[in-house]
Design a protein around this motif. Structure first.
Motif, PDB file in Angstrom:
ATOM      1  N   LEU A  13       0.835  -1.203   0.000  1.00  0.00           N
ATOM      2  CA  LEU A  13       0.000   0.000   0.000  1.00  0.00           C
ATOM      3  C   LEU A  13       0.870   1.253   0.000  1.00  0.00           C
ATOM      4  O   LEU A  13       0.593   2.218  -0.728  1.00  0.00           O
ATOM      5  CB  LEU A  13      -0.918  -0.020   1.223  1.00  0.00           C
ATOM      6  CG  LEU A  13      -1.825   1.192   1.419  1.00  0.00           C
ATOM      7  CD1 LEU A  13      -2.846   1.298   0.301  1.00  0.00           C
ATOM      8  CD2 LEU A  13      -2.529   1.115   2.779  1.00  0.00           C
ATOM      9  N   PHE A  14       1.918   1.249   0.803  1.00  0.00           N
ATOM     10  CA  PHE A  14       2.838   2.393   0.817  1.00  0.00           C
ATOM     11  C   PHE A  14       3.446   2.617  -0.555  1.00  0.00           C
ATOM     12  O   PHE A  14       3.482   3.746  -1.063  1.00  0.00           O
ATOM     13  CB  PHE A  14       3.942   2.176   1.854  1.00  0.00           C
ATOM     14  CG  PHE A  14       5.134   3.069   1.640  1.00  0.00           C
ATOM     15  CD1 PHE A  14       5.089   4.409   1.987  1.00  0.00           C
ATOM     16  CD2 PHE A  14       6.289   2.574   1.032  1.00  0.00           C
ATOM     17  CE1 PHE A  14       6.169   5.245   1.753  1.00  0.00           C
ATOM     18  CE2 PHE A  14       7.371   3.401   0.798  1.00  0.00           C
ATOM     19  CZ  PHE A  14       7.315   4.743   1.156  1.00  0.00           C
TER      20      PHE A  14
ATOM     21  N   LEU B   1      -0.460   5.730   7.622  1.00  0.00           N
ATOM     22  CA  LEU B   1      -0.934   6.151   8.940  1.00  0.00           C
ATOM     23  C   LEU B   1      -2.445   6.339   8.955  1.00  0.00           C
ATOM     24  O   LEU B   1      -3.117   5.984   9.924  1.00  0.00           O
ATOM     25  CB  LEU B   1      -0.238   7.458   9.349  1.00  0.00           C
ATOM     26  CG  LEU B   1       1.249   7.360   9.676  1.00  0.00           C
ATOM     27  CD1 LEU B   1       1.827   8.750   9.926  1.00  0.00           C
ATOM     28  CD2 LEU B   1       1.477   6.471  10.898  1.00  0.00           C
ATOM     29  N   GLY B   2      -2.983   6.891   7.874  1.00  0.00           N
ATOM     30  CA  GLY B   2      -4.415   7.122   7.819  1.00  0.00           C
ATOM     31  C   GLY B   2      -5.239   5.860   7.781  1.00  0.00           C
ATOM     32  O   GLY B   2      -6.389   5.840   8.238  1.00  0.00           O
TER      33      GLY B   2
ATOM     34  N   TYR C 258      -7.026  12.788  10.886  1.00  0.00           N
ATOM     35  CA  TYR C 258      -7.834  13.140   9.724  1.00  0.00           C
ATOM     36  C   TYR C 258      -8.133  14.639   9.719  1.00  0.00           C
ATOM     37  O   TYR C 258      -8.055  15.294   8.678  1.00  0.00           O
ATOM     38  CB  TYR C 258      -9.130  12.335   9.731  1.00  0.00           C
ATOM     39  CG  TYR C 258      -9.950  12.466   8.470  1.00  0.00           C
ATOM     40  CD1 TYR C 258      -9.340  12.435   7.225  1.00  0.00           C
ATOM     41  CD2 TYR C 258     -11.324  12.622   8.511  1.00  0.00           C
ATOM     42  CE1 TYR C 258     -10.081  12.542   6.056  1.00  0.00           C
ATOM     43  CE2 TYR C 258     -12.080  12.729   7.354  1.00  0.00           C
ATOM     44  CZ  TYR C 258     -11.447  12.688   6.132  1.00  0.00           C
ATOM     45  OH  TYR C 258     -12.171  12.816   4.975  1.00  0.00           O
ATOM     46  N   LEU C 259      -8.470  15.180  10.875  1.00  0.00           N
ATOM     47  CA  LEU C 259      -8.739  16.613  10.960  1.00  0.00           C
ATOM     48  C   LEU C 259      -7.490  17.402  10.591  1.00  0.00           C
ATOM     49  O   LEU C 259      -7.563  18.399   9.849  1.00  0.00           O
ATOM     50  CB  LEU C 259      -9.201  16.968  12.372  1.00  0.00           C
ATOM     51  CG  LEU C 259      -9.585  18.429  12.617  1.00  0.00           C
ATOM     52  CD1 LEU C 259     -10.687  18.874  11.682  1.00  0.00           C
ATOM     53  CD2 LEU C 259     -10.004  18.626  14.075  1.00  0.00           C
TER      54      LEU C 259
ATOM     55  N   VAL D 279     -13.424   6.797   5.918  1.00  0.00           N
ATOM     56  CA  VAL D 279     -12.329   7.764   6.083  1.00  0.00           C
ATOM     57  C   VAL D 279     -11.055   7.323   5.361  1.00  0.00           C
ATOM     58  O   VAL D 279     -10.403   8.135   4.683  1.00  0.00           O
ATOM     59  CB  VAL D 279     -12.049   8.016   7.580  1.00  0.00           C
ATOM     60  CG1 VAL D 279     -10.755   8.804   7.777  1.00  0.00           C
ATOM     61  CG2 VAL D 279     -13.211   8.778   8.214  1.00  0.00           C
ATOM     62  N   PRO D 280     -10.635   6.040   5.455  1.00  0.00           N
ATOM     63  CA  PRO D 280      -9.383   5.645   4.790  1.00  0.00           C
ATOM     64  C   PRO D 280      -9.369   5.904   3.287  1.00  0.00           C
ATOM     65  O   PRO D 280      -8.297   6.124   2.713  1.00  0.00           O
ATOM     66  CB  PRO D 280      -9.281   4.152   5.088  1.00  0.00           C
ATOM     67  CG  PRO D 280     -10.063   3.965   6.348  1.00  0.00           C
ATOM     68  CD  PRO D 280     -11.193   4.927   6.243  1.00  0.00           C
ATOM     69  N   PHE D 281     -10.520   5.887   2.637  1.00  0.00           N
ATOM     70  CA  PHE D 281     -10.526   6.082   1.188  1.00  0.00           C
ATOM     71  C   PHE D 281     -10.156   7.513   0.798  1.00  0.00           C
ATOM     72  O   PHE D 281      -9.652   7.743  -0.303  1.00  0.00           O
ATOM     73  CB  PHE D 281     -11.887   5.696   0.608  1.00  0.00           C
ATOM     74  CG  PHE D 281     -12.124   4.219   0.604  1.00  0.00           C
ATOM     75  CD1 PHE D 281     -11.497   3.398  -0.319  1.00  0.00           C
ATOM     76  CD2 PHE D 281     -12.951   3.633   1.555  1.00  0.00           C
ATOM     77  CE1 PHE D 281     -11.699   2.029  -0.314  1.00  0.00           C
ATOM     78  CE2 PHE D 281     -13.165   2.263   1.569  1.00  0.00           C
ATOM     79  CZ  PHE D 281     -12.538   1.464   0.631  1.00  0.00           C
TER      80      PHE D 281
END
Length: 469
Positions: free
Chosen positions: A108-109, A135-136, A247-248, A285-287
């Motif tokens: 993924l990285f 990280l996300g 995320y913020l 959120v991950p997307f």
């Protein structure tokens, strides 16, 4: 490439990238091994075991005693992942399954780095993007199919960036069998590159979704299987930005870095769509990290450098000295230390689950057992048919003869209705209950419940509806 990243020769930089990906993988394994095992992991593996034993994909519930009695419909949209997970566990235990997930995290990285680099042509920025994507997505790191879906989304984007979008069709078909409920995200990635100039590719991708044993049944699945129970299941809850500090910070950082930049309408609309989806449910959120962050990386302003400095900072393709290899050396040492720590760490996937209570239930031949939602998958693997587990759809009204048992279950669990009335209505005879729950404390005061077994964490109880006051 910007000036800050031109110091390392190409082959050294490649080594650094691969070593960084390996470090990500080792760190992912350590994280998996140090956490309580994901509750859905167990029923994924058991689904694969069932498919391997029966040679078919189940269409109705085969695990929950409640669902089996009612022949509740079940869309096993992750059937292929379950089969692969079972194969890994059968071949090398849960450690091998964890290692495979960790390797996917390293991939993924690399894919996130590649997409950011294709878009921005900047090494250091792309490295930062790859790290941020990892990280996300870390909160959802688990032996579940979403990590594969993340990789497939990035692979589709890379094919789109390099003009080979037709090759995305087999990836969509693969994703529809590994993680069928996520097919709309795969189609979104295809649509981003296919429209408006390649509508046939998007049509082909939509057709590829149907290349699965479930057929058209899969199509409505992703439109919402949880319904009114979304608030009771963590990953389906609406996203509260204040509870997601990374995320913020990512969103605020993007606003600061991209403020006043001329962003293509298509890129902006994709980022906005993914942001709105992320607000709808925590699991989305991950997307935003996976696709929007690499896409927007191209708009991050460059640091200004003089022409003379730029000439001095050109990549050195041939001259390599010992100092150039220092970052790779540091990473290699970190990987070795982390690998040694991982090898020394005992892996116990039963930690935090009612292993002893399940053994008691099996030894005593107890049946029709009530359980908390997150313990259901473990009970399946322990040979105790649960009442509920991480599979939401068998317990919903649409698949359960009009009875929304899941909604009733959560109302009883949170004491919004009389628990004993729910137990009697659903035919529960025994319970495996965490002793810390208010639900347990309410039950022990009811003469209809008798404690048969208890340890520090769990109690096994018998329910006799005739004694309910």
């Amino acid at each position: 490439m910007d000036g800050a990243e031109r110091g390392l020769p190409d082959r050294v930089w490649l080594a650094v990238l691969l070593l960084f990906a390996a470090f990500v993988g080792v760190a992912a394994y350590i994280r998996l091994a140090s956490m309580q095992a994901d509750p859905d992991m167990f029923w994924h593996v058991e689904t694969g075991r069932w498919i391997a034993a029966h040679g078919e994909i189940p269409r109705t519930d085969v695990f929950s005693w409640y669902g089996q009695a009612r022949h509740a419909a079940w869309t096993a949209h992750e059937w292929l992942f379950g089969l692969l997970a079972y194969g890994l566990v059968a071949g090398g235990g849960y450690a091998l399954l964890y290692a495979a997930v960790a390797a996917l995290d390293g991939a993924l990285f690399l894919l996130a780095y590649a997409l950011a680099f294709v878009r921005s042509h900047r090494r250091a920025l792309s490295l930062a993007v790859g790290a941020l994507v990892v990280l996300g997505t870390y909160p959802g790191l688990a032996p579940r199919p979403q990590t594969i879906t993340f990789c497939l989304v990035l692979a589709i984007a890379l094919l789109g960036e390099t003009g080979r979008l037709w090759w995305s069709l087999p990836l969509v078909a693969l994703g529809a069998n590994l993680h069928g409920g996520a097919y709309p995200i795969l189609l979104l990635a295809v649509a981003f590159y296919a429209l408006p100039s390649q509508p046939l590719v998007l049509a082909g991708a939509a057709g590829a979704v149907l290349l699965n044993p479930l057929g058209p049944v899969l199509l409505p699945y992703a439109l919402g299987v949880v319904g009114p129970n979304a608030g009771a299941i963590t990953e389906f809850r609406r996203t509260a930005l204040l509870s997601q500090p990374l995320y913020l910070a990512t969103l605020l950082g993007a606003l600061v870095l991209l403020w006043g930049r001329r962003i293509k309408r298509k890129d902006a609309l994709l980022a906005l769509a993914l942001f709105l989806l992320s607000l709808a449910a925590v699991r989305m959120v991950p997307f935003f990290y996976v696709l929007a962050v690499p896409i927007l990386a191209a708009y991050v302003p460059r640091r200004r450098t003089s022409p003379e400095a730029a000439r001095d900072e050109q990549p050195r393709l041939e001259r390599v000295n010992a100092l150039d290899w220092a970052p790779a050396g540091v990473l290699a040492v970190l990987i070795a230390l982390a690998s040694a720590a991982a090898a020394a760490r005992p892996l116990d996937v039963t930690a935090g689950y009612p292993a002893a209570a399940a053994e008691y239930v099996k030894a005593q031949g107890l049946d029709r057992v009530w359980n908390v939602w997150q313990d259901g998958g473990f009970l399946i693997s322990a040979g105790v048919p649960p009442m509920v587990d991480g599979r939401a759809d068998p317990f919903m009204a649409a698949n359960n003869r009009g009875v929304d048992m899941a909604a009733d279950y959560f109302r009883a669990l949170y004491l919004e209705e009389d628990p004993a009335a729910f137990l009697a209505r659903t035919g529960v005879r025994h319970l495996i209950v965490p002793k810390g729950l208010p639900f347990y404390r309410a039950l022990v005061r009811n003469p209809a419940l008798t404690v048969l077994y208890e340890d520090d964490e769990y109690a096994v109880m018998r329910f006799d509806a005739t004694r309910d006051r």
